[in-house]
Design a protein around this motif. Sequence first.
Motif, PDB file in Angstrom:
ATOM      1  N   PHE A   1      -1.180 -16.631   0.798  1.00 42.49           N
ATOM      2  CA  PHE A   1      -1.734 -15.285   0.927  1.00 42.49           C
ATOM      3  C   PHE A   1      -0.890 -14.189   0.270  1.00 42.49           C
ATOM      4  N   PRO A   2       0.441 -14.166   0.427  1.00 38.04           N
ATOM      5  CA  PRO A   2       1.198 -13.095  -0.231  1.00 38.04           C
ATOM      6  C   PRO A   2       0.972 -13.031  -1.740  1.00 38.04           C
ATOM      7  N   PHE A   3       0.880 -14.193  -2.388  1.00 32.53           N
ATOM      8  CA  PHE A   3       0.650 -14.191  -3.835  1.00 32.53           C
ATOM      9  C   PHE A   3      -0.766 -13.726  -4.158  1.00 32.53           C
ATOM     10  N   ALA A   4      -1.730 -14.122  -3.331  1.00 35.09           N
ATOM     11  CA  ALA A   4      -3.098 -13.646  -3.538  1.00 35.09           C
ATOM     12  C   ALA A   4      -3.175 -12.137  -3.358  1.00 35.09           C
TER      13      ALA A   4
ATOM     14  N   ALA B   1       0.821  -1.212   0.000  1.00 37.92           N
ATOM     15  CA  ALA B   1       0.000   0.000   0.000  1.00 37.92           C
ATOM     16  C   ALA B   1       0.855   1.263   0.000  1.00 37.92           C
ATOM     17  N   ALA B   2       2.055   1.173   0.585  1.00 43.26           N
ATOM     18  CA  ALA B   2       2.951   2.326   0.641  1.00 43.26           C
ATOM     19  C   ALA B   2       3.700   2.548  -0.670  1.00 43.26           C
ATOM     20  N   GLY B   3       3.432   1.709  -1.661  1.00 49.78           N
ATOM     21  CA  GLY B   3       4.081   1.868  -2.954  1.00 49.78           C
ATOM     22  C   GLY B   3       5.367   1.097  -3.096  1.00 49.78           C
TER      23      GLY B   3
ATOM     24  N   TRP C   1      -1.675 -10.411  -6.385  1.00 54.15           N
ATOM     25  CA  TRP C   1      -2.593 -10.506  -7.526  1.00 54.15           C
ATOM     26  C   TRP C   1      -3.744  -9.517  -7.381  1.00 54.15           C
ATOM     27  N   MET C   2      -4.322  -9.444  -6.185  1.00 53.91           N
ATOM     28  CA  MET C   2      -5.450  -8.544  -5.973  1.00 53.91           C
ATOM     29  C   MET C   2      -5.049  -7.084  -6.114  1.00 53.91           C
ATOM     30  N   LEU C   3      -3.823  -6.755  -5.708  1.00 52.85           N
ATOM     31  CA  LEU C   3      -3.408  -5.354  -5.688  1.00 52.85           C
ATOM     32  C   LEU C   3      -2.775  -4.900  -6.995  1.00 52.85           C
TER      33      LEU C   3
ATOM     34  N   SER D   1      -9.140  -2.708  -5.899  1.00 53.12           N
ATOM     35  CA  SER D   1     -10.561  -2.387  -6.000  1.00 53.12           C
ATOM     36  C   SER D   1     -11.274  -2.941  -4.773  1.00 53.12           C
ATOM     37  N   ALA D   2     -11.934  -2.064  -4.042  1.00 48.02           N
ATOM     38  CA  ALA D   2     -12.697  -2.511  -2.883  1.00 48.02           C
ATOM     39  C   ALA D   2     -13.816  -3.453  -3.297  1.00 48.02           C
ATOM     40  N   ALA D   3     -14.417  -3.179  -4.455  1.00 45.30           N
ATOM     41  CA  ALA D   3     -15.508  -4.028  -4.929  1.00 45.30           C
ATOM     42  C   ALA D   3     -15.005  -5.442  -5.235  1.00 45.30           C
ATOM     43  N   ARG D   4     -13.858  -5.534  -5.913  1.00 40.52           N
ATOM     44  CA  ARG D   4     -13.295  -6.853  -6.225  1.00 40.52           C
ATOM     45  C   ARG D   4     -12.951  -7.611  -4.951  1.00 40.52           C
ATOM     46  N   PHE D   5     -12.390  -6.899  -3.985  1.00 39.49           N
ATOM     47  CA  PHE D   5     -12.039  -7.539  -2.722  1.00 39.49           C
ATOM     48  C   PHE D   5     -13.297  -8.038  -2.019  1.00 39.49           C
TER      49      PHE D   5
END
Length: 377
Positions: free
Chosen positions: A143-146, A63-65, A149-151, A155-159
């Motif tokens: 989880f790290p790979f998931a 999240a911090a880039g 992939w999500m990020l 998208s809050a909607a996708r999550f």
Amino acid sequence: MRIPGLDLLRTLAIVWVMLFHSYLVGGLGDHLAGAEWYGWMGVDLFFVLSGFLIGTQVLRPIAAGGALDLCDFYRRRAFRILPVFFVVLALYALWPAWRETPGMQPLWQFSTFTFNLLFDQQENYAFSHAWSLCVEEHFYLLFPFAALWMLRKPSAARFGVLCGAIVFGGMALRAWLWLHYYQPAVARDDEPSGLMFLRYIYYPTYSRLDGLLAGVALAACAVFRPTWLARVHRFGNLVLLLGLALLATSIALFTRRLGFVATVMGYPLLSLALVAIVAAASGGTSWLARVHVPGAGWLAGISYSMYLSHKGIFHLVEGAWANRLQQHGLVLFAVYVVATVAGGASLHGFVERPFLRWRDRGTRRRTQVRREADVLG
């Protein structure tokens, strides 16, 4: 992440689990039967805490880039989890007196963290509490790979859709497993129905994701929507009361723990209750976030070693003291408590802490090398 409220919850979780496993040494008696019967929920509390803490560790740098250092993540997890685990596994393998039951599943199932997917012999119950560590290890692995992939396209909607799919998919899967494995075993009465429940519903990772997911959702809120979590913290006591009310509802639902409704709906409801409690404990104005219980932080620190070793210690104490103190129930219970804490503290002090210090020294060295490289570059 060391937060007093979360340390207190971790302490409560390990105590709750040990109360549940007291059935191995005769139970706690009628006056504490409720705490004993529902103590398995302590594992679900561990799942929520783990999802929150590990989720925060993984999501925050992204999240911090920055980039998620997967090698560092897995190295830290390995130093944290594996040394004590393999010491306890060696005790189970080499010292039969340590085992709470004579039989044990093949060692390779424990060393590969597949025990929870392959448990198939009711008499091979020794070290069965390793099932939850298998679930945790699968979570650490995937989880790290998931998250990466999500990020890629946050998208809050996708999550939200993904979380809903996991929750409702888990409910549908448990319903199918209950109808096709557990219920027929009960009807035939020709094989242990409890074994079928553990083998296909309670132990496998694919049907026990609710708690971890709830913790990850709270972590995502803390990282990406901190104002939402701040609002939760402002009304911490109300959130705590809501969590306790949901927990009471879950306990009522699980009075028939192996029933269809509890199997399908109970775990998401329990996870929702526990994540509300964890959210209230993670900061802010709630009583749980502000209360200071002497020794809770220390017990939380040794909780992992206590969890791995407590059944073996129970069995040793039972063999050495149960007959001598049979008429002194409170004294015998105190012996169990002291022995379990002492055993967990010894494992933590002689195995866990040295490896954690070694890990942290390596982290500091690598950080220093990177800084020097940046200066020279």
